[in-house]
Design an enzyme around this catalytic site. Structure first.
Site, PDB file in Angstrom:
ATOM      1  NE  ARG A 127     -12.559   8.658  13.867  1.00 51.17           N
ATOM      2  CZ  ARG A 127     -11.376   9.188  13.582  1.00 51.17           C
ATOM      3  NH1 ARG A 127     -10.725   9.834  14.501  1.00 51.17           N
ATOM      4  NH2 ARG A 127     -10.858   9.055  12.377  1.00 51.17           N
ATOM      5  CE  LYS A 144       2.137  -4.860   6.808  1.00 50.40           C
ATOM      6  NZ  LYS A 144       3.141  -5.071   5.835  1.00 50.40           N
ATOM      7  CD  GLU A 172       5.477  -3.359  -1.943  1.00 49.49           C
ATOM      8  OE1 GLU A 172       4.378  -2.796  -1.941  1.00 49.49           O
ATOM      9  OE2 GLU A 172       6.240  -3.358  -0.973  1.00 49.49           O
ATOM     10  CG  HIS A 224       4.271  -9.850   4.875  1.00 47.18           C
ATOM     11  ND1 HIS A 224       3.101 -10.138   5.515  1.00 47.18           N
ATOM     12  CD2 HIS A 224       4.165  -8.561   4.476  1.00 47.18           C
ATOM     13  CE1 HIS A 224       2.324  -9.067   5.502  1.00 47.18           C
ATOM     14  NE2 HIS A 224       2.953  -8.095   4.884  1.00 47.18           N
ATOM     15  CE  LYS A 269       6.703   0.120   0.614  1.00 50.61           C
ATOM     16  NZ  LYS A 269       5.642  -0.793   0.181  1.00 50.61           N
TER      17      LYS A 269
END
Ligand code: NAD
Length: 490
Positions: free
Chosen positions: A51, A150, A218, A242, A333
């Site tokens: 933009r 995604k 993770e 995934h 996570k």
């Protein structure tokens, strides 16, 4: 080993969201590396769309800065980066406005390249709008390709709506729903391992396999990404795409040919053979504060959040091959290590001839997706030395980086491979619309059941093994998760 690079023809790639995080961290370095090894010709045009008002010089400087930050050191020399930047053009365009579309069209028509691709590296709420505008304005031609990041929808209904809008302007053969897991070397190697070797396929069924584990762990939390993540959660962010894709590649029947529709037909059959998920076979967790980070709720800035930062579940595929073989999936996570892997656990030998001692455990095939893609086969051997038959479990280990030496550097990352597939028109490693819908149809009811239950996800320790209930999910079946470790020697 010699390098095998097949150059593609010059193409036009329009990247919507060129100033965004994904474009800077993944798309630009991927393209630059393929340029540097001679796969992308210099006549290619990469047209960035965003933009802001920028001169060509400003835009090039920004791209150079992003490459400097995100391109692995030593990948491309300064001259190569300079030549690569000559491919770049910029169009100022707010995709919700009217201005800029004609300029984009004129630029593309100046030098029509045979391949025209549009990469939508923008918020998913803009996917439908951009695709309809590209179609209606005639900017997208019959052979054009559209690449979507995604998440593809938020649930079944939104995925159906998005598919319908996309298909009003593009044929399915033009739509590339990117799932970068499918571009990983090990994931593709799953297919090579299964269908280019005669060794494993005869064992690849309920007669010989005890269970399958898929882990995506993770260490990072959601700090800075809470806005997106707290509306998604681990089930939508990881499992629906995934992890289900990986499960499909493990479980699918051999396709008749290695082409897009043959492979995707077989993956779809797996999703359709999944038993509905029983909420009792699922676990949700939220990380606690600790080890230098806030709790999930603090990082999400939502003290009442019911969103899961970890999920574990047991899936069952009701078909001839997999009946009775559980597939355990877990992701989270703020877990102990950053690791993604698949473990195929084989059954123990049917009869133990060693009276004094038992072989350690059944064989296990471990496919490591990250870090350090590779394959390990856990074998039982005799412990060296005298004193009778005692057993040891040892890895037969193949790290791609070690085995293939310099070639892995050239192979690059998943985005490189997938973008080149888009340019070549190969959809094999991309999700088809019906696959995405079927995956949502499987996860939606359990997400709804969690919401109805009103129960809070179970808190778990930061940088630990995940929710206690996830361990119990395995223990009650007399099984154990593989330790979450970065090293492949467990
Ligand atoms: P981001 O917010 O960093 O970048 C978004 C880009 O879109 C910016 O360049 C912005 O200028 C542009 N944009 C926003 N509104 C626009 C408009 N009206 N007109 C034109 N341009 C507009 O987002 P991101 O993290 O780069 O993510 C992009 C997409 O990739 C999203 O769909 C995200 O879900 C997906 N994704 C991102 C990651 C990641 O690691 N960042 C990983 C997987 C998937």
């Amino acid at each position: 080993m010699s390098l095998n690079i097949n150059p593609v023809e010059a193409f036009d790639l329009v990247v919507f969201g060129i100033t965004g995080d994904l474009a800077h961290r993944k798309i630009l370095p991927a393209l630059c590396h393929r340029f540097s090894i001679g796969q992308i010709p210099k006549e290619t045009r990469i047209i960035g769309v965003a933009r802001g008002e920028k001169s060509k010089e400003q835009f090039h400087a920004e791209m150079a800065e992003a490459l400097d930050k995100h391109l692995p050191k030593g990948r491309c020399d300064d001259q190569c980066v300079k030549d690569f930047l000559d491919c770049f053009h910029y169009v100022k365009l707010d995709v919700l406005g009217e201005d800029g579309w004609q300029e984009l069209k004129d630029l593309l028509n100046e030098r029509p390249n045979p391949v025209r691709a549009f990469y939508l590296s923008v918020a998913p709420s803009l996917f439908a709008e951009i695709s309809v505008r590209l179609g209606k304005s005639g900017i997208a031609t019959e052979g054009s390709r559209i690449v979507l990041e995604k998440p593809f929808g938020h649930d079944l209904q939104s995925a159906k709506d998005l598919n319908a809008r996309l298909k009003s302007c593009f044929d399915e053969c033009q739509i590339y729903r990117i799932d970068h897991y499918l571009g990983k070397e090990t994931v593709q190697n799953l297919m090579a391992l299964r269908f280019a070797n005669a060794l494993f396929e005869p064992l690849w069924n309920s007669q010989h396999i005890d269970h399958v584990q898929i882990t995506v762990a993770e260490t990072l939390g959601i700090a800075g990404r809470g806005g997106y993540y707290d509306h998604a959660g681990a089930m939508r962010d990881m499992v629906q795409n995934h992890m289900m894709q990986v499960m499909c590649l493990i479980a699918m029947e051999p396709p008749a040919r290695f082409d897009a529709d043959s492979v995707r037909d077989e993956k779809l059959k797996v999703i359709k053979a999944l038993d509905p998920l029983d909420i009792r076979n699922t676990v949700r967790g939220q990380y606690r504060a600790g080890n230098g980070g806030g709790s999930y709720r603090e990082e999400a800035e939502n003290p009442d959040s019911m969103t899961e930062s970890a999920v574990a579940l047991k899936a069952a595929i009701s078909n001839w091959r997999w009946s009775g073989v559980p597939f355990y999936l877990r992701t989270g996570k703020r877990l102990r290590a950053h690791v993604s892997e698949i473990m195929i656990k084989f059954k123990e030998p049917p009869h133990n001839i060693f009276e004094q001692s038992r072989p350690a455990e059944g064989n296990a095939l471990i496919l490591r997706l990250q870090p350090g893609e590779g394959i390990t086969l856990m074998m039982t051997i005799k412990e060296p030395g005298s004193g009778g038959m005692r057993f040891l479990r040892v890895p037969l280990d193949m790290s791609f980086a070690e085995t293939l030496g310099g070639r892995t550097g050239v192979l690059g990352n998943a985005y490189e491979r997938l973008i080149m597939d888009v340019i070549r028109g190969d959809q094999t490693l991309f999700m088809r619309g019906d696959e995405a819908e079927a995956a949502w149809a499987w996860v939606d009811p359990v997400i709804a059941a969690w919401q109805e239950s009103g129960e809070r996800p179970q808190p778990y320790d930061a940088l630990g093994s995940g929710p206690e209930a996830a361990l119990a999910l395995m223990h009650r079946d007399g099984r154990e998760w593989r330790e979450i470790e970065t090293e492949p020697d467990a």
